[in-house]
Design a protein around this motif. Structure first.
Motif, PDB file in Angstrom:
ATOM      1  N   LEU A 159      17.195 -26.337  -9.474  1.00  0.00           N
ATOM      2  CA  LEU A 159      15.762 -25.976  -9.487  1.00  0.00           C
ATOM      3  C   LEU A 159      15.436 -24.942 -10.116  1.00  0.00           C
ATOM      4  N   VAL A 160      14.258 -25.069 -10.649  1.00  0.00           N
ATOM      5  CA  VAL A 160      13.874 -23.742 -11.410  1.00  0.00           C
ATOM      6  C   VAL A 160      12.627 -23.469 -11.011  1.00  0.00           C
ATOM      7  N   VAL A 161      12.158 -22.364 -10.369  1.00  0.00           N
ATOM      8  CA  VAL A 161      11.023 -21.965 -10.005  1.00  0.00           C
ATOM      9  C   VAL A 161      10.318 -20.974 -10.991  1.00  0.00           C
ATOM     10  N   ARG A 162       8.976 -21.144 -11.163  1.00  0.00           N
ATOM     11  CA  ARG A 162       8.411 -20.098 -11.873  1.00  0.00           C
ATOM     12  C   ARG A 162       7.159 -19.617 -11.124  1.00  0.00           C
ATOM     13  N   VAL A 163       7.105 -18.234 -10.945  1.00  0.00           N
ATOM     14  CA  VAL A 163       5.920 -17.656 -10.343  1.00  0.00           C
ATOM     15  C   VAL A 163       5.190 -17.159 -11.315  1.00  0.00           C
ATOM     16  N   ALA A 164       3.774 -16.822 -11.423  1.00  0.00           N
ATOM     17  CA  ALA A 164       3.095 -16.368 -12.231  1.00  0.00           C
ATOM     18  C   ALA A 164       1.678 -15.797 -11.500  1.00  0.00           C
TER      19      ALA A 164
ATOM     20  N   TYR B  81       8.887 -32.445  -9.002  1.00  0.00           N
ATOM     21  CA  TYR B  81       8.002 -31.415  -9.556  1.00  0.00           C
ATOM     22  C   TYR B  81       6.896 -31.086  -8.666  1.00  0.00           C
ATOM     23  N   GLY B  82       6.745 -29.739  -8.123  1.00  0.00           N
ATOM     24  CA  GLY B  82       5.577 -29.319  -7.544  1.00  0.00           C
ATOM     25  C   GLY B  82       4.806 -28.165  -7.863  1.00  0.00           C
ATOM     26  N   ARG B  83       3.465 -28.006  -7.648  1.00  0.00           N
ATOM     27  CA  ARG B  83       2.836 -26.876  -8.197  1.00  0.00           C
ATOM     28  C   ARG B  83       2.008 -26.345  -6.982  1.00  0.00           C
ATOM     29  N   GLY B  84       1.793 -25.036  -6.660  1.00  0.00           N
ATOM     30  CA  GLY B  84       0.845 -24.473  -5.470  1.00  0.00           C
ATOM     31  C   GLY B  84       0.435 -23.250  -6.287  1.00  0.00           C
ATOM     32  N   GLU B  85      -0.565 -22.724  -5.569  1.00  0.00           N
ATOM     33  CA  GLU B  85      -1.632 -21.599  -5.984  1.00  0.00           C
ATOM     34  C   GLU B  85      -2.188 -21.174  -4.979  1.00  0.00           C
ATOM     35  N   CYS B  86      -2.547 -19.725  -4.888  1.00  0.00           N
ATOM     36  CA  CYS B  86      -2.948 -19.055  -3.875  1.00  0.00           C
ATOM     37  C   CYS B  86      -3.747 -17.804  -4.594  1.00  0.00           C
TER      38      CYS B  86
ATOM     39  N   ALA C  88       6.253 -28.687  -1.004  1.00  0.00           N
ATOM     40  CA  ALA C  88       5.748 -29.874  -0.088  1.00  0.00           C
ATOM     41  C   ALA C  88       5.710 -31.233  -1.198  1.00  0.00           C
ATOM     42  N   ALA C  89       4.937 -30.754  -2.326  1.00  0.00           N
ATOM     43  CA  ALA C  89       4.752 -31.744  -3.419  1.00  0.00           C
ATOM     44  C   ALA C  89       5.841 -32.206  -4.089  1.00  0.00           C
ATOM     45  N   MET C  90       6.965 -31.291  -4.263  1.00  0.00           N
ATOM     46  CA  MET C  90       8.205 -31.523  -4.926  1.00  0.00           C
ATOM     47  C   MET C  90       8.966 -32.688  -4.061  1.00  0.00           C
ATOM     48  N   VAL C  91       9.023 -32.265  -2.954  1.00  0.00           N
ATOM     49  CA  VAL C  91       9.605 -33.028  -1.683  1.00  0.00           C
ATOM     50  C   VAL C  91       9.038 -34.464  -1.771  1.00  0.00           C
ATOM     51  N   LYS C  92       7.860 -34.597  -1.640  1.00  0.00           N
ATOM     52  CA  LYS C  92       7.115 -35.685  -1.736  1.00  0.00           C
ATOM     53  C   LYS C  92       7.529 -36.531  -2.774  1.00  0.00           C
ATOM     54  N   MET C  93       7.535 -35.797  -3.925  1.00  0.00           N
ATOM     55  CA  MET C  93       7.808 -36.732  -5.211  1.00  0.00           C
ATOM     56  C   MET C  93       9.279 -37.268  -5.096  1.00  0.00           C
TER      57      MET C  93
ATOM     58  N   GLY D  90      -8.051 -10.461  -6.043  1.00  0.00           N
ATOM     59  CA  GLY D  90      -8.425 -10.529  -7.479  1.00  0.00           C
ATOM     60  C   GLY D  90      -7.535 -11.254  -8.412  1.00  0.00           C
ATOM     61  N   LEU D  91      -6.229 -11.519  -7.914  1.00  0.00           N
ATOM     62  CA  LEU D  91      -5.255 -12.410  -8.655  1.00  0.00           C
ATOM     63  C   LEU D  91      -4.863 -13.741  -7.860  1.00  0.00           C
ATOM     64  N   LYS D  92      -4.685 -14.559  -8.925  1.00  0.00           N
ATOM     65  CA  LYS D  92      -4.176 -15.792  -8.502  1.00  0.00           C
ATOM     66  C   LYS D  92      -2.557 -16.079  -8.638  1.00  0.00           C
ATOM     67  N   VAL D  93      -1.943 -16.437  -7.580  1.00  0.00           N
ATOM     68  CA  VAL D  93      -0.655 -16.688  -7.521  1.00  0.00           C
ATOM     69  C   VAL D  93      -0.356 -18.111  -7.737  1.00  0.00           C
ATOM     70  N   THR D  94       0.427 -18.290  -8.794  1.00  0.00           N
ATOM     71  CA  THR D  94       0.833 -19.852  -9.282  1.00  0.00           C
ATOM     72  C   THR D  94       2.481 -19.897  -9.044  1.00  0.00           C
ATOM     73  N   VAL D  95       2.742 -21.163  -8.317  1.00  0.00           N
ATOM     74  CA  VAL D  95       4.187 -21.405  -8.283  1.00  0.00           C
ATOM     75  C   VAL D  95       4.398 -22.896  -8.913  1.00  0.00           C
ATOM     76  N   GLU D  96       5.336 -22.824  -9.677  1.00  0.00           N
ATOM     77  CA  GLU D  96       5.790 -24.142 -10.065  1.00  0.00           C
ATOM     78  C   GLU D  96       7.221 -24.268  -9.699  1.00  0.00           C
ATOM     79  N   VAL D  97       7.451 -25.574  -9.280  1.00  0.00           N
ATOM     80  CA  VAL D  97       9.133 -25.968  -8.636  1.00  0.00           C
ATOM     81  C   VAL D  97       9.497 -27.247  -9.339  1.00  0.00           C
ATOM     82  N   SER D  98      10.346 -27.148 -10.134  1.00  0.00           N
ATOM     83  CA  SER D  98      11.109 -28.494 -10.890  1.00  0.00           C
ATOM     84  C   SER D  98      12.342 -28.547 -10.538  1.00  0.00           C
ATOM     85  N   SER D  99      13.143 -29.947 -10.331  1.00  0.00           N
ATOM     86  CA  SER D  99      14.323 -30.234  -9.838  1.00  0.00           C
ATOM     87  C   SER D  99      14.788 -31.372 -10.585  1.00  0.00           C
ATOM     88  N   VAL D 100      16.104 -31.148 -10.896  1.00  0.00           N
ATOM     89  CA  VAL D 100      16.833 -32.279 -11.590  1.00  0.00           C
ATOM     90  C   VAL D 100      18.242 -32.333 -11.094  1.00  0.00           C
ATOM     91  N   ASN D 101      19.031 -33.447 -11.360  1.00  0.00           N
ATOM     92  CA  ASN D 101      20.226 -33.699 -10.787  1.00  0.00           C
ATOM     93  C   ASN D 101      21.381 -32.558 -11.017  1.00  0.00           C
TER      94      ASN D 101
END
Length: 312
Positions: free
Chosen positions: A81-86, A27-32, A161-166, A36-47
Motif C-alpha cells: 500500500l502507498v498512502v499519500r496525504v496532502a 484505489y481510494g481517495r478521500g478529503e476533508c 472504504a473506497a479502496m476496500v470496495k474496489m 481553511g485547509l483541505k486534507v486529501t488522502v489517496e490510498v493505492s494497493s497492489v499484490n
C-alpha cells in the motif's frame, strides 16, 4: 459468505467490512476540510505476500504516521500500500505557508553545481526553486499535527472504504475463477477415483498376457504367484490416501469461501499441498488414463496458485 459486520467508520460512508474475498488491487481517495485547509488522502494497493505500507506525509504531519498505519492495519492484512496525504488551501482560503529558505539555498547551490558540471547555462529561476520538494511548506507554527488528526482520519477512512470496495469487486471475479478451477480439479479427481480400482485388474491381465507371449502355460486367475505380484503392485500404486487428502483440501477451500477473514495465504498453501498430492499420484498410478488426468490437474493447479496470489 459470512454476514457483514454492521459498522461504519464515517457517517454516510460505506462501512469497511470483512465478509467477501478481496483482491489486493485497489484505489481510494478521500478529503476533508479544516481551518481553511483541505486534507486529501489517496490510498493505492497492489499484490504483495505480506503487508507493506508506505506513507507519504507533509513534513508537519509526519507525527501522524503511526496512527495512519494503525488505521490501515485494522482493515488490510496483505498487499503493498502507498498512502499519500496532502494539505491544500481550501476554496477561497489562503493556506498558512512559508518558504524554507535554507532548503532553497541548498537546491540553488546544487542546481548551479550540476549546471557547471554539465556545461549548461546557469538559468535557475525562482519558479524552479519554489517547485522543489519541501521549499514551500505549510507553516508548522500554524498547523499542529494532532490538531489535524480528525480531518486526516476522516479523509483516510473515506479513502480506505473506497479502496476496500474496489478490492471486493475484484475479489468477486477472483472467487468466480477459483471456483471454476476447483470444479475442474474436482471432476478430474472423480475420474481418477473411478479409474483407480481398474488399474490392478489391468495389471493382472498384463502379467498373464506376458506369460502367454513367452510360450508358457497361462497361470490361473487365482494363481498364488500371480496374486502375490498383483498385491505387491497394488501396494506400490495405491493412491487412496492421496485422494482422501485431496478431498480434504476441497473441503478446506469451501471453508475459505465462508470465512470472514483474509484467505489469500491459506489458498496459496492449499494449492501447494494439492500439487504435492497430485505429484505423488502421478508417480504411483502407472496408468495412461490417470496420467492424462494428472496433466489436467497440474495445469489447473498452476492457474489456481497464480490466482490465489492475488487474494488478500
Amino acid at each position: 459468505m459470512a454476514e457483514p459486520k454492521k459498522e461504519s467508520l464515517v457517517p454516510g460512508v460505506l462501512p469497511i467490512i470483512h465478509r467477501s474475498m478481496k483482491s489486493m488491487t485497489g484505489y481510494g481517495r478521500g478529503e476533508c476540510a479544516q481551518d481553511g485547509l483541505k486534507v486529501t488522502v489517496e490510498v493505492s494497493s497492489v499484490n504483495r505476500k505480506q503487508a507493506d505500507i508506505t506513507v507519504n506525509l507533509p513534513r508537519n504531519l509526519e507525527p501522524l504516521e503511526a496512527q495512519i498505519r494503525d488505521e490501515i492495519n485494522r482493515v488490510v492484512s496483505r498487499g503493498r500500500l502507498v498512502v499519500r496525504v496532502a494539505l491544500h488551501a481550501g476554496k477561497g482560503q489562503a493556506a498558512p505557508v512559508r518558504v524554507n529558505e535554507k532548503l532553497a539555498q541548498s537546491y540553488l547551490k546544487e542546481f548551479k553545481r550540476l549546471a557547471k558540471k554539465l556545461k549548461l547555462a546557469d538559468g535557475v529561476s525562482l519558479d524552479l526553486l519554489l517547485r522543489a520538494p519541501g521549499v514551500m511548506e505549510v507553516d508548522e507554527d500554524e498547523a499542529d499535527a494532532e490538531d489535524y488528526w480528525p480531518a486526516v482520519k476522516k479523509a483516510l477512512d473515506v479513502a480506505l472504504a473506497a479502496m476496500v470496495k474496489m478490492r471486493e469487486r475484484e475479489g468477486k471475479h477472483l472467487e468466480k475463477d477459483l471456483r471454476m478451477r476447483m470444479d475442474i480439479i474436482h471432476e478430474a479427481v472423480d475420474r481418477i477415483t473411478e479409474q483407480a480400482p481398474k488399474v490392478q485388474e489391468r495389471y493382472r491381465e498384463q502379467l498373464r498376457e506376458r506369460v502367454r507371449a513367452a510360450g508358457l502355460e497361462t497361470p490361473a486367475v487365482d494363481d498364488e504367484r500371480l496374486t502375490k505380484e498383483v498385491v505387491y503392485f497394488a501396494d506400490r500404486s495405491d493412491i487412496s490416501e492421496e485422494l482422501t487428502r485431496l478431498r480434504s483440501h476441497f473441503q478446506q477451500f469451501d471453508d475459505c469461501l465462508k470465512s470472514a477473514e483474509p484467505v489469500g495465504r491459506t489458498l496459496d498453501f492449499l494449492s501447494q499441498e494439492m500439487n504435492r498430492e497430485v505429484n505423488t499420484i502421478g508417480s504411483k498410478a502407472n496408468d495412461a488414463l490417470i496420467s492424462r488426468e494428472i496433466v489436467v490437474l497440474k495445469a489447473e493447479l498452476e492457474r489456481f496458485r497464480e490466482q490465489s496470489q492475488n487474494v488478500e
